[in-house]
Design a protein around this motif. Sequence first.
Motif, short mmCIF file in Angstrom:
data_model
loop_
_atom_site.label_atom_id
_atom_site.label_comp_id
_atom_site.label_asym_id
_atom_site.label_seq_id
_atom_site.Cartn_x
_atom_site.Cartn_y
_atom_site.Cartn_z
N ILE A 163 52.43 15.25 43.68
CA ILE A 163 51.97 14.30 44.69
C ILE A 163 50.60 14.72 45.21
CG2 ILE A 163 52.40 13.48 47.06
CD1 ILE A 163 55.44 13.68 46.32
N GLN A 164 50.44 16.01 45.46
CA GLN A 164 49.16 16.50 45.97
C GLN A 164 48.05 16.30 44.95
OE1 GLN A 164 49.01 20.75 46.63
NE2 GLN A 164 47.54 20.51 48.28
N TRP A 165 48.33 16.57 43.68
CA TRP A 165 47.34 16.40 42.63
C TRP A 165 46.91 14.94 42.55
CZ3 TRP A 165 47.31 13.62 38.00
CH2 TRP A 165 46.24 13.90 37.16
N LYS A 166 47.88 14.02 42.58
CA LYS A 166 47.56 12.59 42.51
C LYS A 166 46.76 12.14 43.73
CE LYS A 166 51.49 11.40 39.61
NZ LYS A 166 52.83 10.82 39.56
N ALA A 167 47.10 12.64 44.89
CA ALA A 167 46.37 12.29 46.11
C ALA A 167 44.93 12.82 46.05
CB ALA A 167 47.08 12.85 47.35
N ASN A 168 44.76 14.04 45.57
CA ASN A 168 43.41 14.62 45.44
C ASN A 168 42.57 13.82 44.45
OD1 ASN A 168 43.89 16.64 47.30
ND2 ASN A 168 44.44 18.15 45.76
N LEU A 169 43.18 13.41 43.34
CA LEU A 169 42.47 12.63 42.33
C LEU A 169 42.05 11.28 42.90
CD1 LEU A 169 41.53 12.40 39.38
CD2 LEU A 169 43.80 11.50 38.83
N GLU A 170 42.96 10.61 43.59
CA GLU A 170 42.64 9.31 44.17
C GLU A 170 41.58 9.44 45.26
OE1 GLU A 170 42.59 5.27 44.33
OE2 GLU A 170 43.51 6.55 42.83
N THR A 171 41.65 10.49 46.06
CA THR A 171 40.64 10.74 47.09
C THR A 171 39.26 10.91 46.45
OG1 THR A 171 42.26 11.77 48.55
CG2 THR A 171 39.95 12.29 48.97
N ALA A 172 39.19 11.70 45.39
CA ALA A 172 37.91 11.92 44.70
C ALA A 172 37.36 10.61 44.16
CB ALA A 172 38.09 12.93 43.57
N ARG A 173 38.23 9.77 43.63
CA ARG A 173 37.79 8.46 43.12
C ARG A 173 37.24 7.58 44.25
NH1 ARG A 173 43.02 7.39 39.31
NH2 ARG A 173 42.32 8.63 37.55
N LYS A 174 37.95 7.56 45.37
CA LYS A 174 37.51 6.73 46.51
C LYS A 174 36.18 7.24 47.07
CE LYS A 174 41.16 4.04 46.77
NZ LYS A 174 41.10 2.62 46.45
N ILE A 175 36.01 8.55 47.16
CA ILE A 175 34.76 9.14 47.65
C ILE A 175 33.61 8.75 46.71
CG2 ILE A 175 33.51 11.34 47.95
CD1 ILE A 175 35.39 10.75 50.27
N GLU A 176 33.86 8.80 45.42
CA GLU A 176 32.84 8.44 44.44
C GLU A 176 32.43 6.97 44.61
OE1 GLU A 176 31.93 8.75 39.65
OE2 GLU A 176 33.93 9.26 40.41
N VAL A 177 33.39 6.09 44.85
CA VAL A 177 33.09 4.68 45.08
C VAL A 177 32.22 4.52 46.32
CG1 VAL A 177 34.12 2.45 45.72
CG2 VAL A 177 35.12 3.80 43.86
N GLU B 136 30.24 6.78 47.72
CA GLU B 136 28.91 7.34 47.43
C GLU B 136 28.07 6.36 46.62
OE1 GLU B 136 29.62 12.16 47.26
OE2 GLU B 136 30.19 10.98 45.50
N ASN B 137 28.66 5.76 45.61
CA ASN B 137 27.91 4.81 44.78
C ASN B 137 27.49 3.58 45.58
OD1 ASN B 137 27.98 6.38 42.47
ND2 ASN B 137 29.90 5.49 41.75
N ARG B 138 28.36 3.08 46.45
CA ARG B 138 28.02 1.93 47.28
C ARG B 138 26.86 2.28 48.22
NH1 ARG B 138 33.39 -0.12 49.95
NH2 ARG B 138 31.95 -1.63 50.87
N LEU B 139 26.89 3.48 48.80
CA LEU B 139 25.81 3.90 49.69
C LEU B 139 24.49 4.05 48.92
CD1 LEU B 139 27.73 6.45 51.92
CD2 LEU B 139 26.87 4.20 52.60
N LYS B 140 24.57 4.58 47.71
CA LYS B 140 23.35 4.73 46.88
C LYS B 140 22.75 3.37 46.55
CE LYS B 140 24.68 9.06 44.67
NZ LYS B 140 25.21 9.67 43.44
N ARG B 141 23.60 2.34 46.43
CA ARG B 141 23.12 0.99 46.11
C ARG B 141 22.70 0.23 47.36
NH1 ARG B 141 27.72 0.97 42.42
NH2 ARG B 141 28.82 -0.26 44.00
N GLY B 142 22.76 0.89 48.52
CA GLY B 142 22.23 0.28 49.73
C GLY B 142 23.26 -0.27 50.70
N ALA B 143 24.52 0.03 50.52
CA ALA B 143 25.53 -0.46 51.46
C ALA B 143 25.24 0.07 52.86
CB ALA B 143 26.92 -0.02 51.02
N TYR C 213 35.20 6.07 62.05
CA TYR C 213 35.07 7.10 61.03
C TYR C 213 33.64 7.12 60.50
CZ TYR C 213 40.11 6.59 61.09
OH TYR C 213 41.41 6.52 61.48
N TYR C 214 33.27 8.26 59.88
CA TYR C 214 31.98 8.34 59.21
C TYR C 214 32.13 9.15 57.94
CZ TYR C 214 31.42 13.10 61.02
OH TYR C 214 31.59 14.43 61.29
N PHE C 215 31.21 8.94 57.02
CA PHE C 215 31.22 9.65 55.76
C PHE C 215 30.27 10.84 55.86
CE2 PHE C 215 29.46 10.22 51.41
CZ PHE C 215 30.60 10.72 50.83
#
Length: 88
Positions: free
Chosen positions: A38-52, A54-61, A68-70
């Motif tokens: 469960i922890q491994w899956k949660a960490n993987l999903e968290t990393a995916r969400k963080i990457e999304v 980051e990419n949105r912010l790089k594109r100007g979001a 909350y803040y990033f």
Amino acid sequence: MESDNNKGLRLIRGGPRQMELDFVSDADLEEVVAWQDIQWKANLETARKIEVIENRLKRGAVVTATRYYFDPERRLVRSRKSSAAAGE
């Protein structure tokens, strides 16, 4: 002289200690494996969400969040509560 150094001390004698046998079973370890999964899956999903994010912010979001803040340095989403109120 030696009795002066040991004033107030007394020797407590007891019987031999009984050794208790303890076994770690497959069921014990299986439970840990389930939580690790469960922890491994949660960490993987968290990393995916963080990457999304980051990419949105790089594109100007534009961040409109108020509670909350990033934190890009730590790659974490943090609460805007004061650290004193959060118990840190």
